[in-house]
Scaffold this motif. Structure first.
Motif, PDB file in Angstrom:
ATOM      1  N   GLU A   1      45.092  86.034  45.746  1.00  0.00           N
ATOM      2  CA  GLU A   1      43.790  85.897  45.100  1.00  0.00           C
ATOM      3  C   GLU A   1      43.382  84.426  44.994  1.00  0.00           C
ATOM      4  OE1 GLU A   1      45.068  89.729  44.883  1.00  0.00           O
ATOM      5  OE2 GLU A   1      46.194  88.112  43.890  1.00  0.00           O
ATOM      6  N   ALA A   2      44.355  83.550  44.745  1.00  0.00           N
ATOM      7  CA  ALA A   2      44.046  82.124  44.667  1.00  0.00           C
ATOM      8  C   ALA A   2      43.573  81.601  46.016  1.00  0.00           C
ATOM      9  CB  ALA A   2      45.275  81.350  44.190  1.00  0.00           C
ATOM     10  N   PHE A   3      44.247  82.003  47.087  1.00  0.00           N
ATOM     11  CA  PHE A   3      43.837  81.598  48.426  1.00  0.00           C
ATOM     12  C   PHE A   3      42.444  82.123  48.756  1.00  0.00           C
ATOM     13  CE2 PHE A   3      48.001  80.554  50.894  1.00  0.00           C
ATOM     14  CZ  PHE A   3      48.374  79.675  49.894  1.00  0.00           C
ATOM     15  N   ALA A   4      42.187  83.373  48.392  1.00  0.00           N
ATOM     16  CA  ALA A   4      40.871  83.964  48.668  1.00  0.00           C
ATOM     17  C   ALA A   4      39.774  83.210  47.925  1.00  0.00           C
ATOM     18  CB  ALA A   4      40.865  85.437  48.269  1.00  0.00           C
ATOM     19  N   ALA A   5      40.056  82.806  46.691  1.00  0.00           N
ATOM     20  CA  ALA A   5      39.073  82.043  45.920  1.00  0.00           C
ATOM     21  C   ALA A   5      38.832  80.672  46.558  1.00  0.00           C
ATOM     22  CB  ALA A   5      39.556  81.888  44.470  1.00  0.00           C
ATOM     23  N   PHE A   6      39.897  80.028  47.077  1.00  0.00           N
ATOM     24  CA  PHE A   6      39.710  78.750  47.756  1.00  0.00           C
ATOM     25  C   PHE A   6      38.832  78.927  48.987  1.00  0.00           C
ATOM     26  CE2 PHE A   6      40.810  75.270  50.610  1.00  0.00           C
ATOM     27  CZ  PHE A   6      40.784  74.178  49.758  1.00  0.00           C
ATOM     28  N   ALA A   7      39.068  80.002  49.722  1.00  0.00           N
ATOM     29  CA  ALA A   7      38.289  80.269  50.936  1.00  0.00           C
ATOM     30  C   ALA A   7      36.832  80.588  50.622  1.00  0.00           C
ATOM     31  CB  ALA A   7      38.926  81.410  51.728  1.00  0.00           C
ATOM     32  N   LYS A   8      36.524  80.956  49.394  1.00  0.00           N
ATOM     33  CA  LYS A   8      35.151  81.204  48.967  1.00  0.00           C
ATOM     34  C   LYS A   8      34.490  79.941  48.403  1.00  0.00           C
ATOM     35  CE  LYS A   8      35.985  86.031  47.592  1.00  0.00           C
ATOM     36  NZ  LYS A   8      36.070  86.945  46.413  1.00  0.00           N
ATOM     37  N   GLY A   9      35.229  78.849  48.324  1.00  0.00           N
ATOM     38  CA  GLY A   9      34.687  77.617  47.770  1.00  0.00           C
ATOM     39  C   GLY A   9      34.696  77.560  46.261  1.00  0.00           C
ATOM     40  N   GLU A  10      35.551  78.374  45.623  1.00  0.00           N
ATOM     41  CA  GLU A  10      35.576  78.446  44.160  1.00  0.00           C
ATOM     42  C   GLU A  10      36.695  77.618  43.534  1.00  0.00           C
ATOM     43  OE1 GLU A  10      33.886  83.048  43.794  1.00  0.00           O
ATOM     44  OE2 GLU A  10      36.035  82.634  43.537  1.00  0.00           O
ATOM     45  N   VAL A  11      37.536  77.003  44.365  1.00  0.00           N
ATOM     46  CA  VAL A  11      38.714  76.290  43.865  1.00  0.00           C
ATOM     47  C   VAL A  11      38.626  74.815  44.240  1.00  0.00           C
ATOM     48  CG1 VAL A  11      41.226  76.080  44.014  1.00  0.00           C
ATOM     49  CG2 VAL A  11      40.168  78.350  44.004  1.00  0.00           C
ATOM     50  N   GLY A  12      38.875  73.956  43.255  1.00  0.00           N
ATOM     51  CA  GLY A  12      38.892  72.530  43.550  1.00  0.00           C
ATOM     52  C   GLY A  12      40.181  72.097  44.206  1.00  0.00           C
ATOM     53  N   MET A  13      41.324  72.522  43.627  1.00  0.00           N
ATOM     54  CA  MET A  13      42.642  72.128  44.121  1.00  0.00           C
ATOM     55  C   MET A  13      43.617  73.287  43.952  1.00  0.00           C
ATOM     56  SD  MET A  13      42.949  68.353  42.256  1.00  0.00           S
ATOM     57  CE  MET A  13      42.203  68.878  40.698  1.00  0.00           C
ATOM     58  N   LEU A  14      44.574  73.372  44.849  1.00  0.00           N
ATOM     59  CA  LEU A  14      45.700  74.305  44.706  1.00  0.00           C
ATOM     60  C   LEU A  14      46.760  73.962  45.730  1.00  0.00           C
ATOM     61  CD1 LEU A  14      45.009  77.886  46.169  1.00  0.00           C
ATOM     62  CD2 LEU A  14      44.085  75.758  47.099  1.00  0.00           C
ATOM     63  N   ASN A  15      47.972  74.468  45.518  1.00  0.00           N
ATOM     64  CA  ASN A  15      49.055  74.281  46.477  1.00  0.00           C
ATOM     65  C   ASN A  15      48.999  75.383  47.523  1.00  0.00           C
ATOM     66  OD1 ASN A  15      50.271  71.998  45.187  1.00  0.00           O
ATOM     67  ND2 ASN A  15      51.048  73.390  43.613  1.00  0.00           N
ATOM     68  N   GLY A  16      49.185  75.004  48.797  1.00  0.00           N
ATOM     69  CA  GLY A  16      49.072  76.000  49.854  1.00  0.00           C
ATOM     70  C   GLY A  16      49.963  75.707  51.041  1.00  0.00           C
ATOM     71  N   HIS A  17      50.045  76.681  51.948  1.00  0.00           N
ATOM     72  CA  HIS A  17      50.826  76.518  53.175  1.00  0.00           C
ATOM     73  C   HIS A  17      49.890  76.599  54.382  1.00  0.00           C
ATOM     74  CE1 HIS A  17      50.545  80.858  53.618  1.00  0.00           C
ATOM     75  NE2 HIS A  17      51.208  81.057  52.493  1.00  0.00           N
ATOM     76  N   PRO A  18      50.397  76.429  55.623  1.00  0.00           N
ATOM     77  CA  PRO A  18      49.504  76.285  56.782  1.00  0.00           C
ATOM     78  C   PRO A  18      48.509  77.414  57.010  1.00  0.00           C
ATOM     79  CG  PRO A  18      51.704  75.563  57.360  1.00  0.00           C
ATOM     80  CD  PRO A  18      51.800  76.148  55.979  1.00  0.00           C
ATOM     81  N   SER A  19      48.850  78.642  56.655  1.00  0.00           N
ATOM     82  CA  SER A  19      47.921  79.736  56.935  1.00  0.00           C
ATOM     83  C   SER A  19      46.617  79.609  56.153  1.00  0.00           C
ATOM     84  CB  SER A  19      48.576  81.088  56.631  1.00  0.00           C
ATOM     85  OG  SER A  19      48.800  81.242  55.250  1.00  0.00           O
ATOM     86  N   LEU A  20      46.610  78.846  55.060  1.00  0.00           N
ATOM     87  CA  LEU A  20      45.383  78.665  54.287  1.00  0.00           C
ATOM     88  C   LEU A  20      44.344  77.878  55.084  1.00  0.00           C
ATOM     89  CD1 LEU A  20      43.783  79.025  51.685  1.00  0.00           C
ATOM     90  CD2 LEU A  20      44.985  77.039  50.729  1.00  0.00           C
ATOM     91  N   MET A  21      44.778  77.053  56.016  1.00  0.00           N
ATOM     92  CA  MET A  21      43.823  76.283  56.824  1.00  0.00           C
ATOM     93  C   MET A  21      42.889  77.217  57.582  1.00  0.00           C
ATOM     94  SD  MET A  21      46.030  73.086  58.375  1.00  0.00           S
ATOM     95  CE  MET A  21      47.067  74.128  59.393  1.00  0.00           C
ATOM     96  N   GLN A  22      43.471  78.194  58.275  1.00  0.00           N
ATOM     97  CA  GLN A  22      42.659  79.126  59.055  1.00  0.00           C
ATOM     98  C   GLN A  22      41.757  79.950  58.153  1.00  0.00           C
ATOM     99  OE1 GLN A  22      44.498  82.661  61.061  1.00  0.00           O
ATOM    100  NE2 GLN A  22      43.810  81.651  62.931  1.00  0.00           N
ATOM    101  N   GLN A  23      42.287  80.364  57.002  1.00  0.00           N
ATOM    102  CA  GLN A  23      41.509  81.165  56.054  1.00  0.00           C
ATOM    103  C   GLN A  23      40.293  80.391  55.555  1.00  0.00           C
ATOM    104  OE1 GLN A  23      44.068  82.813  53.072  1.00  0.00           O
ATOM    105  NE2 GLN A  23      42.473  84.022  52.083  1.00  0.00           N
ATOM    106  N   ALA A  24      40.493  79.108  55.253  1.00  0.00           N
ATOM    107  CA  ALA A  24      39.384  78.288  54.767  1.00  0.00           C
ATOM    108  C   ALA A  24      38.374  78.001  55.868  1.00  0.00           C
ATOM    109  CB  ALA A  24      39.932  76.977  54.195  1.00  0.00           C
ATOM    110  N   GLU A  25      38.866  77.713  57.060  1.00  0.00           N
ATOM    111  CA  GLU A  25      37.973  77.377  58.172  1.00  0.00           C
ATOM    112  C   GLU A  25      37.082  78.544  58.566  1.00  0.00           C
ATOM    113  OE1 GLU A  25      40.741  75.989  61.066  1.00  0.00           O
ATOM    114  OE2 GLU A  25      41.181  74.131  59.961  1.00  0.00           O
ATOM    115  N   LYS A  26      37.576  79.757  58.453  1.00  0.00           N
ATOM    116  CA  LYS A  26      36.765  80.929  58.784  1.00  0.00           C
ATOM    117  C   LYS A  26      35.525  81.016  57.904  1.00  0.00           C
ATOM    118  CE  LYS A  26      40.307  84.025  60.697  1.00  0.00           C
ATOM    119  NZ  LYS A  26      41.074  85.283  60.487  1.00  0.00           N
ATOM    120  N   ASN A  27      35.630  80.459  56.687  1.00  0.00           N
ATOM    121  CA  ASN A  27      34.507  80.501  55.746  1.00  0.00           C
ATOM    122  C   ASN A  27      33.771  79.172  55.637  1.00  0.00           C
ATOM    123  OD1 ASN A  27      34.715  83.279  54.689  1.00  0.00           O
ATOM    124  ND2 ASN A  27      36.671  82.598  53.890  1.00  0.00           N
TER     125      ASN A  27
END
Length: 429
Positions: A263-289
């Motif tokens: 859920e935290a990753f999904a919120a980051f990918a929606k532009g709702e999160v300022g900062m969080l700890n993540g791993h490489p797969s979050l890059m693709q998730q964020a870029e898609k959005n």
């Protein structure tokens, strides 16, 4: 320096490896290769397709057919299971006396304690064993003998939303905990939903916890391998989280103990999160959005950069069927650079060998993952060599969120977890 030492070791052992190969070829009848008796290796692996696809199955089936073509007399029977089921499936097979020859799963230490596994040096060639990244190879050891082979890995960095930072007038990423708290306060004042997302829910709370322990200069265990969950550094880290982030409402509308990584990753990918700890797969998730982001090491109390957290999944060879040499032959093939890179590329993961890592670093298409790759050689991993870790990790997942809740003290919660860990560890000695 560490990588250079391993390269020298790899070069020094080339002659020995060549002799070993020559000996193996000369006695290939004992492998069943070219002989009359065909050997079938049973291989159970985890499914890395998070979208329900069949990429993992295709990868291993194609690899198995290529191996069989090059090694007549050895067949590989591949079975793929979801991460929800694969560890249990292998445990059931072992319990029933039908252990696979090779398993690629999440943990290995329990099987070592029961005498079920070959040591790595009994299976693979010297160059293959020497090529594993040092911290990952060490994490695969029990009593200084390696049994678990890292398969793929990842490290953790702090992601931040560049657009949200710019709108809030923040011109650089924080390097200290005080700066992180100040930036989170500024983001909240700008209306950011999750200034700093802190997923301490049961999905992967043990990872978020270790991120902060490492940033504090500590970890789950001390220098001699004993659990030190309630060390002064660890208590200090959770005191900071409770008093400076959670208490002032800087971690968002969901209590950290209820917020899962997904859920935290999904919120980051929606532009709702300022900062969080993540791993490489979050890059693709964020870029898609279309989220503009950057990654930096997690800030520390004093601003001094410390080791990142690393995670690896594990490959192992079971003794039951006596296929030691055939297992080693297949694993040497599986860990060739081309095969390691093909899997890492497909699933946005990091290779676990020196040579494949160097090739990925040199490839321009992987420039965004460079920071993760650079962090791996000095990363710290879970204490997976301890047979107690599975139970201790589960306790952390369920209980650590309470450490930052009103009415609780971090020292009290971490103290209880530390006592539970010591009891589990003692019972399994």
């Amino acid at each position: 320096m560490e990588r250079a030492v391993q390269r020298r070791y790899l070069g020094l052992t080339a002659a020995i490896a060549a002799l070993a190969v020559a000996t193996t070829v000369a006695g290939c009848g004992s492998l069943g290769i070219g002989g009359s008796d065909e050997v079938t290796l049973k291989f159970v692996a985890a499914d890395y397709n998070i979208d329900g696809g069949d990429g993992t199955k295709k990868y291993w089936n194609n690899l198995a057919r290529e191996f069989e073509t090059k090694n007549p007399g050895v067949k590989v029977d591949v079975s793929i299971h979801s991460w929800n089921d694969v560890d249990r499936k292998v445990a059931e097979m072992v319990e029933a006396g039908k252990a696979p020859d090779i398993a690629q799963i999440g943990a290995y230490a329990d099987y070592v304690a029961d005498g079920k596994l070959y040591a790595v040096e009994e299976m693979v060639s010297i160059p293959t064993q020497a090529n594993f990244l040092a911290p990952l190879a060490k994490a695969g050891e029990v009593d200084r003998m390696q049994y678990g082979m890292p398969f793929v890995g990842s490290t953790r960095l702090m992601f931040y939303n560049k657009d949200l930072f710019e709108k809030a007038g923040i011109d650089s990423a924080p390097k200290t905990w005080d700066a992180l708290a100040a930036d989170a306060k500024t983001l909240k004042e700008e209306g950011v939903k999750y200034p700093f997302a802190l997923p301490l829910g049961p999905e992967e709370a043990q990872a978020e916890t270790m991120n902060w322990m490492l940033a504090a200069g500590s970890g789950y265990t001390d220098d001699i391998g004993a659990y030190s969950i309630n060390s002064a550094d660890n208590i200090g880290a959770f005191t900071f989280l409770k008093d400076k982030l959670v208490g002032p409402g800087l971690t968002g509308p969901v209590a950290p103990g209820k917020l899962n990584r997904k859920e935290a990753f999904a919120a980051f990918a929606k532009g709702e999160v300022g900062m969080l700890n993540g791993h490489p797969s979050l890059m693709q998730q964020a870029e898609k959005n279309g989220v503009e982001y950057e990654m930096v090491p997690l800030p520390t109390k004093d601003g001094k950069q410390r080791s990142a957290m690393g995670v690896a999944d594990w490959m192992m060879g079971f003794k039951q069927n006596g296929h030691r040499k055939e297992i080693g032959k297949f694993l040497d093939f599986a860990y060739e650079d081309a095969n390691v890179l093909a899997f890492a590329d497909e699933f946005d993961l990091q290779p676990v060998t020196l040579t494949a890592t160097d090739k990925m670093l040199a490839d321009s298409k992987h420039q965004k993952t460079r920071k993760f790759l650079d962090a791996m050689p000095t990363a710290k991993l879970y204490p997976v060599g301890k047979t107690s870790w599975a139970k201790v990790s589960e306790n952390i997942k369920q209980e650590i969120g309470a450490a930052v809740e009103p009415g609780n003290t971090p020292g009290g919660v971490l103290g209880a977890l530390s006592r539970e860990a010591a009891a589990v560890d003692s019972a399994q000695q």
